[in-house]
Design an enzyme around this catalytic site. Structure first.
Site, PDB file in Angstrom:
ATOM      1  N   ASP A  80     -14.529 -16.158   7.809  1.00  0.00           N
ATOM      2  CA  ASP A  80     -13.124 -15.854   7.529  1.00  0.00           C
ATOM      3  C   ASP A  80     -12.403 -15.680   8.865  1.00  0.00           C
ATOM      4  O   ASP A  80     -12.468 -14.616   9.469  1.00  0.00           O
ATOM      5  CB  ASP A  80     -13.028 -14.574   6.690  1.00  0.00           C
ATOM      6  CG  ASP A  80     -11.582 -14.195   6.380  1.00  0.00           C
ATOM      7  OD1 ASP A  80     -11.384 -13.297   5.540  1.00  0.00           O
ATOM      8  OD2 ASP A  80     -10.663 -14.780   7.006  1.00  0.00           O
ATOM      9  N   LYS A 132      -2.648 -16.866   8.326  1.00  0.00           N
ATOM     10  CA  LYS A 132      -1.823 -16.070   9.261  1.00  0.00           C
ATOM     11  C   LYS A 132      -1.134 -16.927  10.332  1.00  0.00           C
ATOM     12  O   LYS A 132      -0.092 -17.500  10.093  1.00  0.00           O
ATOM     13  CB  LYS A 132      -2.652 -14.983   9.883  1.00  0.00           C
ATOM     14  CG  LYS A 132      -2.945 -13.832   8.925  1.00  0.00           C
ATOM     15  CD  LYS A 132      -3.484 -12.637   9.665  1.00  0.00           C
ATOM     16  CE  LYS A 132      -3.897 -11.525   8.753  1.00  0.00           C
ATOM     17  NZ  LYS A 132      -2.805 -10.704   8.228  1.00  0.00           N
ATOM     18  N   TYR A 153     -12.905  -7.097   5.716  1.00  0.00           N
ATOM     19  CA  TYR A 153     -11.676  -7.201   4.918  1.00  0.00           C
ATOM     20  C   TYR A 153     -11.374  -8.681   4.728  1.00  0.00           C
ATOM     21  O   TYR A 153     -11.343  -9.436   5.702  1.00  0.00           O
ATOM     22  CB  TYR A 153     -10.486  -6.518   5.598  1.00  0.00           C
ATOM     23  CG  TYR A 153      -9.204  -6.691   4.803  1.00  0.00           C
ATOM     24  CD1 TYR A 153      -8.283  -7.660   5.148  1.00  0.00           C
ATOM     25  CD2 TYR A 153      -8.963  -5.921   3.664  1.00  0.00           C
ATOM     26  CE1 TYR A 153      -7.126  -7.861   4.390  1.00  0.00           C
ATOM     27  CE2 TYR A 153      -7.822  -6.111   2.899  1.00  0.00           C
ATOM     28  CZ  TYR A 153      -6.908  -7.087   3.268  1.00  0.00           C
ATOM     29  OH  TYR A 153      -5.790  -7.291   2.512  1.00  0.00           O
ATOM     30  N   TYR A 177       0.821  -1.218   0.000  1.00  0.00           N
ATOM     31  CA  TYR A 177       0.000   0.000   0.000  1.00  0.00           C
ATOM     32  C   TYR A 177       0.854   1.268   0.000  1.00  0.00           C
ATOM     33  O   TYR A 177       0.597   2.206   0.762  1.00  0.00           O
ATOM     34  CB  TYR A 177      -0.952   0.007   1.210  1.00  0.00           C
ATOM     35  CG  TYR A 177      -1.640  -1.318   1.455  1.00  0.00           C
ATOM     36  CD1 TYR A 177      -1.417  -2.037   2.614  1.00  0.00           C
ATOM     37  CD2 TYR A 177      -2.488  -1.863   0.510  1.00  0.00           C
ATOM     38  CE1 TYR A 177      -2.027  -3.261   2.840  1.00  0.00           C
ATOM     39  CE2 TYR A 177      -3.115  -3.087   0.716  1.00  0.00           C
ATOM     40  CZ  TYR A 177      -2.868  -3.785   1.883  1.00  0.00           C
ATOM     41  OH  TYR A 177      -3.481  -4.997   2.087  1.00  0.00           O
TER      42      TYR A 177
HETATM   43  C1  LIG Z   1      -9.780 -11.472   7.810  1.00  0.00           C
HETATM   44  C2  LIG Z   1      -8.707 -11.519   6.760  1.00  0.00           C
HETATM   45  N1  LIG Z   1      -8.925 -12.230   5.641  1.00  0.00           N
HETATM   46  C3  LIG Z   1      -8.002 -12.301   4.653  1.00  0.00           C
HETATM   47  C4  LIG Z   1      -6.792 -11.665   4.768  1.00  0.00           C
HETATM   48  C5  LIG Z   1      -5.780 -11.756   3.636  1.00  0.00           C
HETATM   49  O1  LIG Z   1      -4.723 -12.563   4.007  1.00  0.00           O
HETATM   50  P1  LIG Z   1      -3.327 -12.447   3.218  1.00  0.00           P
HETATM   51  O2  LIG Z   1      -2.751 -11.129   3.573  1.00  0.00           O
HETATM   52  O3  LIG Z   1      -2.541 -13.626   3.758  1.00  0.00           O
HETATM   53  O4  LIG Z   1      -3.617 -12.597   1.756  1.00  0.00           O
HETATM   54  C6  LIG Z   1      -6.505 -10.914   5.935  1.00  0.00           C
HETATM   55  C7  LIG Z   1      -5.215 -10.202   6.083  1.00  0.00           C
HETATM   56  O5  LIG Z   1      -5.067  -9.366   6.956  1.00  0.00           O
HETATM   57  C8  LIG Z   1      -7.487 -10.836   6.950  1.00  0.00           C
HETATM   58  O6  LIG Z   1      -7.282 -10.122   8.076  1.00  0.00           O
END
Ligand SMILES: Cc1ncc(COP(=O)(O)O)c(C=O)c1O
Length: 447
Positions: free
Chosen positions: A266, A295, A165, A40
Site C-alpha cells: 500500500d 493521494k 492503516y 472523525y
Molecule cells: C497507507 C494508506 N492507505 C489508504 C489510505 C486511504 O486513502 P483515502 O483516504 O484516499 O481513502 C490512506 C489515507 O491516509 C493511507 O495513508
C-alpha cells in the site's frame, strides 16, 4: 422546515476571531458546525473548523485573510502546492473536452497516457492498472484481486502487521491496526484477519533478524488460508508515523514466494517521492504482486487511485471462475483525474524532486533535533519529506490547532504524533524552518 440560521457566521465572530484582518469573512461557520460532519468528529461538541477562502503555493488562506503555511499537504497529497498553473491548465483543457465518460466499453487518451507513464515508473513486474476512486477503495480492489486470483478456495484471508492503516471502508478497516484503528467501533462486524507485531527494527538501525520471527511464525501456521499479506512498505503513516527497516520486506518476499501467498504494498501515502525514493519499495528493492497508489497521484487536486498488478495476478483472475475483475465504479478512469494525474506525475519527474526532498530531509533533521531535549518528547524521526515529533502524551488537538492558526501555520497532529509533511515541491526553506520552529514551540506549550 429546519431552522437554518440565515447569517450563519455571527455567533463565532465574538468568540475567537476579530474582523480587523485583511479579509472580511469569518473563519468559523455556524451551519458548518451544526450540520456538517468532518473527518472523525462528533456532532455533540465538534472541534472548531477554519473556513478557507483559497490556497496558493504552500499557503492556505482563511476567510479572514489569515495565511497559514501548510505543513500537512492536505493529508499528504498536495505535493506541487495549491493552484499550480500547470495542473490548473491540465484540468481546464480536459474540462473543455469532457469531465467524465463511463470506462465500461470506452477509453480516452489521458487514461492511456497515464497508464503508460505509471507502468514505466512502477516495479517492472507491474503490468496491469485498475483505476479506482480513493485510497480506501483501492485497498478494497486489491483485496478482491487477491481473493479472485486464487485457485485454492481455502485462500480467502489476509495477514498484516499491527500499526497499519489502509483506509476507512469495510475491508480496509479489517486490516488496519486492531487497537489504534476502527476495530473498536466496528469490532465483530469486521472480517477477522491475522495480525502480527509491527517491525520494531527502525529504518536507520542495524537489522535484527529476530524482528521477523513473529511474521515467520504466522505464515508457517496460516499460509494455506491466506490470499495475501498487505502492508505499507517502510512507512506506517496514520497508524503511528513509524519508519521500519527495509530488510523486513526482503524476508517477507522470500516467505510469500515459498508459501505462494501474494504480497500487496500500500503505497498510497509513500508514493511519488515522499520517503526520498519515488516509491518506498525501492528502499528494499522488493517488488509486490499488487501495488496501491493514490493521494499524490493527482498532486492532491482530486480523489483518485490506482491498483497495479503483475501479469501473473491478472492472468489468475482472468482464468478464474468469474473470468473478470469483479469491480467497476461509475467514475472509474475519470478523464479529469487522469489528465491532472498525468500532468502531476510528469511535473514531478521533470523536476529535481530527489534533491529537493533530501534537502528538506536535511533541514528537518537539523531543525527538529532540539525537540529531543524537551521533557514531553519521546522521539524525533525524519525520513524524506516526513518529520515527526512523538510526544510522551496525546496532543490536545483543539488547543494545538488554535495556536497553529495564531502562529500562521497548519499542522494537525494525531495521538502522540505532531508531524510535518509539507508540499515538498512548493515549500521554501524559510517556510519549512518556520514550520519546524513553530512545531517545537507548540509541543513545548503542550507540556
Ligand atoms: C497507507 C494508506 N492507505 C489508504 C489510505 C486511504 O486513502 P483515502 O483516504 O484516499 O481513502 C490512506 C489515507 O491516509 C493511507 O495513508
Amino acid at each position: 422546515m429546519k431552522n437554518i440560521p440565515e447569517n450563519s457566521d455571527n455567533i463565532h465572530t465574538t468568540q475567537s476571531v476579530s474582523n480587523d484582518r485583511k479579509g472580511g469573512g469569518n473563519v468559523h461557520d455556524t451551519f458548518d458546525r451544526e450540520h456538517l460532519w468532518h473527518p472523525y468528529t462528533s456532532t455533540h461538541d465538534p472541534l472548531p473548523t477554519y473556513k478557507v477562502d483559497h490556497a496558493e503555493g504552500c499557503e492556505i488562506v482563511l476567510a479572514d485573510g489569515t495565511r497559514l503555511i501548510d505543513g500537512m499537504s492536505s493529508w499528504w497529497c498536495v505535493i506541487h502546492g495549491y493552484n499550480h498553473p500547470v495542473l490548473n491548465k491540465a484540468i481546464e483543457e480536459q474540462l473543455k473536452k469532457m469531465s467524465h465518460v463511463m470506462f465500461g466499453g470506452l477509453t480516452h487518451e489521458p487514461a492511456i497516457e497515464l497508464g503508460k507513464l505509471l507502468l514505466s515508473i512502477m516495479p517492472p513486474s507491474m503490468n496491469h492498472i485498475f483505476y479506482a476512486d480513493s485510497g480506501s477503495v483501492a485497498t478494497e480492489v486489491a483485496m478482491k484481486m487477491a481473493v479472485q486470483a486464487q485457485d485454492n478456495p481455502r485462500r480467502t484471508n489476509f495477514a498484516t502487521i499491527r500499526n497499519g492503516y489502509h483506509g476507512d471502508t469495510w475491508n480496509a478497516m479489517s486490516v488496519c491496526d486492531p487497537v489504534t484503528g476502527m476495530h473498536g467501533a466496528f469490532g465483530p462486524a469486521l472480517p477477522i484477519r491475522y495480525f502480527t507485531d509491527a517491525p520494531q527494527c527502525r529504518f536507520h538501525d542495524e537489522w535484527d533478524p529476530a524482528d521477523f520471527e513473529p511474521m515467520r511464525k504466522l505464515m508457517e501456521e496460516h499460509h494455506d488460508e491466506l490470499a495475501a499479506v498487505i502492508l505499507e512498505p517502510i512507512v506506517q503513516g496514520a497508524g503511528g508515523m513509524r519508519f521500519y527497516h527495509p530488510q523486513y520486506l526482503r524476508e517477507l518476499r522470500k516467505l510469500c514466494d515459498r508459501y505462494g501467498v501474494l504480497l500487496i504494498f500500500d503505497e498510497i501515502a509513500t508514493g511519488f517521492g515522499r520517503t526520498g525514493k519515488l516509491f518506498a519499495w525501492e528502499h528494499a528493492g522488493v517488488e509486490p504482486d499488487i501495488m496501491l497508489i493514490g493521494k499524490c497521484l493527482t498532486g492532491g487536486y482530486m480523489t483518485f487511485s490506482a491498483v497495479a498488478a503483475s501479469a501473473r495476478v491478472a492472468e489468475m483472475i482472468s482464468s478464474g471462475s468469474a473470468g473478470v475483475m469483479m469491480h467497476g465504479p461509475t467514475f472509474m478512469g475519470n478523464p479529469l483525474a487522469c489528465a491532472v494525474a498525468l500532468a502531476s506525475v510528469r511535473l514531478l519527474l521533470d523536476s529535481p524532486w530527489q534533491e529537493k526532498i533530501s534537502h528538506i530531509e536535511k533541514i528537518m533533521t537539523q531543525r527538529l533535533a532540539r525537540a529531543r531535549e524537551l521533557p514531553n518528547v519521546a522521539d524525533v524521526r525524519v525520513l524524506g519529506g516526513i518529520g515527526v515529533v512523538q510526544l510522551t502524551h496525546d496532543v490536545d488537538l483543539g488547543a494545538f490547532q488554535k495556536r497553529c492558526v495564531e502562529e500562521g501555520v497548519w499542522i494537525r497532529p494525531f495521538g502522540k504524533n505532531a508531524y510535518i509533511m509539507p508540499p515538498y515541491m512548493a515549500v521554501s526553506d524559510a517556510q519549512l524552518e518556520k514550520l519546524c520552529d513553530t512545531l517545537i514551540k507548540l509541543v513545548e506549550e503542550q507540556e
